[in-house]
Design a protein around this motif. Structure first.
Motif, short mmCIF file in Angstrom:
data_model
loop_
_atom_site.label_atom_id
_atom_site.label_comp_id
_atom_site.label_asym_id
_atom_site.label_seq_id
_atom_site.Cartn_x
_atom_site.Cartn_y
_atom_site.Cartn_z
N LEU A 49 0.67 -1.03 -0.17
CA LEU A 49 -0.28 0.00 0.05
C LEU A 49 0.93 1.37 0.17
N MET B 41 2.58 1.50 -3.51
CA MET B 41 1.63 2.00 -4.52
C MET B 41 1.24 3.74 -4.23
N GLN C 61 2.49 6.45 -6.92
CA GLN C 61 1.41 7.27 -7.49
C GLN C 61 1.79 8.99 -7.30
N GLY D 62 -6.71 -5.26 -7.22
CA GLY D 62 -5.81 -4.32 -6.83
C GLY D 62 -4.60 -4.46 -7.45
N HIS D 63 -4.07 -5.69 -7.40
CA HIS D 63 -2.80 -5.98 -8.04
C HIS D 63 -2.72 -5.61 -9.36
N ALA E 217 -2.65 -1.92 -10.17
CA ALA E 217 -1.40 -1.07 -9.79
C ALA E 217 -0.37 -1.30 -10.94
N ILE F 99 0.47 1.96 -13.02
CA ILE F 99 1.37 3.22 -12.77
C ILE F 99 2.32 3.39 -13.55
N GLU G 83 -3.21 11.37 -15.98
CA GLU G 83 -4.33 11.36 -15.05
C GLU G 83 -4.89 9.87 -14.64
N ASP H 195 -2.99 7.08 -15.04
CA ASP H 195 -1.98 6.41 -14.01
C ASP H 195 -2.53 6.70 -12.49
N ILE H 196 -2.82 7.71 -12.35
CA ILE H 196 -2.86 8.13 -11.04
C ILE H 196 -4.21 7.68 -10.48
N ALA I 207 -3.87 3.99 -9.83
CA ALA I 207 -3.09 3.60 -8.55
C ALA I 207 -3.95 4.05 -7.40
N SER I 208 -4.86 4.81 -7.60
CA SER I 208 -5.43 5.18 -6.29
C SER I 208 -6.88 4.08 -6.32
N ALA J 236 -6.37 1.12 -7.19
CA ALA J 236 -5.71 -0.06 -6.57
C ALA J 236 -5.41 0.09 -5.20
N GLN J 237 -5.17 1.02 -4.50
CA GLN J 237 -4.73 1.36 -3.08
C GLN J 237 -5.98 1.11 -2.43
N THR K 201 -6.87 -2.89 -2.62
CA THR K 201 -5.92 -3.70 -1.70
C THR K 201 -6.16 -3.56 -0.34
N GLY K 202 -6.60 -2.14 -0.18
CA GLY K 202 -6.94 -1.65 1.60
C GLY K 202 -8.20 -2.75 1.80
#
Lengths: 331, 254
Positions: A86, A89, A93, B20-21, B24, B27, B34, B36-37, B40-41, B43-44, B47-48
């Protein structure tokens, strides 16, 4: 296409002028403002040379952020725990987000993001040399996040006292985020340094390989660095390469030693009389070779960017299509 | 009954872990920064979410989130094959369509879980929905925008939909012992959720002039089994990469 403030070269009356061709009154007023600590904003008059140097500087910084996302990015899918995955990432980012901020800042000076990316891909504009080295193991990501980001913070905190408003504001936010990366990096390094023999060996190996690129990070020694004087007067550059390198060594060498790691330079020491760090020549020949395209990863990094650019072309074209219209309110 | 609960939670968590994997992986390689971001967001978040689902089981004395994610036998995973699929040489059309089909399913699933009789799950669903709202908004806007742009974009999205639809259908594969979960009031039947999912995606796809046909039972052979521990052909390489570091020194703390 990205909706930012893009200044067009044709709207700038002194575009392309040499410094000696500029209006002397305007130039004196401009330099006076900088001396008084005022910020220069996109609509203000500025000599073309100032504009050109800033575009070069900000653009290189932006490219460094997107290229810098690559060596660490490949380790996201390999990160060993939820916590690390986490955090990594989020960190990578952030780096891409920094590129976005910086491209926007450069666009206010008269060069579009597309032009900048094209110049990156053609090799015309550069990015930080440090990203032309491979991240071979997990420990490399820890070293990068700690020490390369530490270097970046020194560099960027210095530049954030500069004269160009949009760049300074972008840097302030970037430094704030980078300070979290540093904490993450240090935490990762501490786990490895106090971990199993295998982890400690992995970390020492990473430090051995990264030390020279990190010494190169702040640029060539002041004796080899060109056109620094004018850039310092214009507050484009706020400290010399050697000053920043000394600051880095002062702050981080003791921390590295404290972790029981060995820095691969037998001559590294702080001279108690001068108060300055002395070190072996980090092979500036290698620095110039790598900057001119002959580093271990130059080709690979640009190939990946070209691949992404090529793969995404249809998306960008679709976004530009004139009949692409929102048909219903989005939210 | 804890075994049944574990099947349910792992089905939810494993989907989140692998989507999520995969997200990601974008990225640094998106079509515009925009994206990629955005990926990535998302994905986080996903994953969380996986971690939060596993934690429900950890709180009951079962393994930790890291043990579930990084130290499990392949056959013990319960992810749908949709989330194990690779990014196909960074085909953004595929990534976007998977994101759209998956996040529509998430919306439907979480909306149902809010009313789950299993309290920890209901509470978590409420929390996750607050983040998922933005995933759904992102996916939907892009499908709407690209679906009505160039011929190439439309063609790519349709091809992605054709390929992914049967996989997405199996997000709602019946879980082992599902009847017990329904009886306990934990979840509604998967088949019912699938209907709600279709209602959610149909108008948006139609508006973008994208068509799907519902797969017949005999066509689904290759796509099923995820909830029962059968892994897709893509799993082994995915999991080898994911555990490369953690498995290199199993006793280490990272």
């Amino acid at each position: 296409m990205y909706g930012n403030l893009v200044v067009r070269p044709e709207d700038i009356e002194n575009w392309g002028k040499k410094i000696e061709e500029e209006d002397p009154e305007k130039l004196a007023e401009f330099e006076g403002r900088i001396e008084r600590g005022e910020k220069i904003e996109p609509q203000d008059w500025m000599p073309f040379e100032y504009r050109r140097q800033l575009i070069r500087l900000i653009e290189q910084h932006a490219h460094s952020e997107i290229i810098g996302a690559l060596p660490e990015g490949t380790w996201i899918t390999r990160a060993p725990t939820f916590r690390r995955k986490l955090a990594l990432m989020a960190k990578v980012q952030d780096e891409v987000g920094h590129a976005q901020l910086l491209y926007s800042a450069a666009e206010t000076l008269g060069k579009s993001r597309e032009q900048m990316i094209n110049d990156l891909l053609s090799g015309k504009s550069k990015y930080s040399n440090v990203f032309n080295y491979p991240a071979k193991t997990w420990a490399d990501t820890a070293i990068i996040a700690w020490l390369v980001d530490a270097g970046a913070i020194i560099n960027q905190t210095t530049n954030s006292k500069g004269s160009y408003g949009p760049y300074v504001r972008a840097l302030e936010r970037i430094c704030w985020e980078e300070s979290f990366h540093l904490k993450y990096g240090y935490d990762s390094v501490v786990y490895l340094a106090t971990g199993t023999p295998k982890q400690r060996a992995m970390l020492q190996d990473a430090l051995n390989r990264w030390w020279r690129p990190i010494m190169h990070f702040f640029g060539p020694p002041d004796t080899q660095s060109v056109h620094t004087e004018k850039l310092i007067r214009w507050k484009v550059k706020l400290a010399t390469n050697d000053e920043m390198r000394q600051q880095f060594l002062d702050m981080y060498v003791p921390k590295i030693w404290e972790l029981g790691l060995t820095i691969p330079d037998p001559n590294l020491r702080k001279n108690p009389e001068t108060g300055r760090w002395e070190y072996s020549d980090p092979d500036w020949g290698e620095f110039w070779r790598v900057i001119n395209g002959d580093g271990p990863c130059n080709k690979e990094r640009l190939a990946v960017r070209r691949f992404a650019e090529e793969k995404g072309r249809w998306v960008r074209e679709a976004l530009r299509a004139p009949h692409a219209r929102y048909v219903t309110p989005l939210a | 009954m804890i075994e049944v609960l574990e099947i349910l939670i792992l089905s939810l968590a494993d989907d989140e872990l692998f989507i999520g994997h995969r997200h990601a992986e974008w990225i640094g390689l998106g079509p515009i920064l925009e994206e990629d971001i955005a990926f990535a967001s998302i994905a986080q978040d996903e994953t969380g979410h996986a971690q939060a689902y596993y934690q429900i089981l950890t709180d009951l004395g079962l393994p930790t989130p890291d043990e579930y994610a990084f130290k499990r036998e392949a056959s013990a995973f319960r992810s749908a094959h949709l989330v194990e699929l690779p990014n196909f040489e960074y085909d953004y059309g595929m990534a976007l369509m998977r994101h759209f089909l998956y996040d529509a399913a998430e919306q439907v699933r979480l909306d149902a879980l809010r009313k789950s009789a299993y309290e920890p799950l209901a509470g978590l669903a409420e929390r996750l929905l607050r983040e998922e709202k933005y995933h759904w908004l992102h996916a939907r806007v892009w499908i709407q925008r690209l679906g009505r742009s160039t011929e190439e974009a439309h063609h790519r999205l349709q091809a992605a939909l054709d390929q992914l639809f049967p996989y997405a259908w199996m997000l709602f594969e019946e879980m082992p012992h599902e009847e017990k979960m329904i009886e306990a009031g934990w979840v509604p039947p998967s088949a019912e959720l699938r209907m709600r999912w279709l209602e959610k995606i149909s108008p948006i796809l139609m508006e973008a002039n994208l068509a799907y046909s519902e797969p017949k039972a005999d066509e689904l052979q290759a796509f099923q089994g995820g909830r029962h521990g059968i892994r897709s052909p893509y799993f082994d390489s995915l999991y080898a990469e994911m555990t490369e570091v953690s498995a290199s020194d199993p006793e280490a703390e990272w």
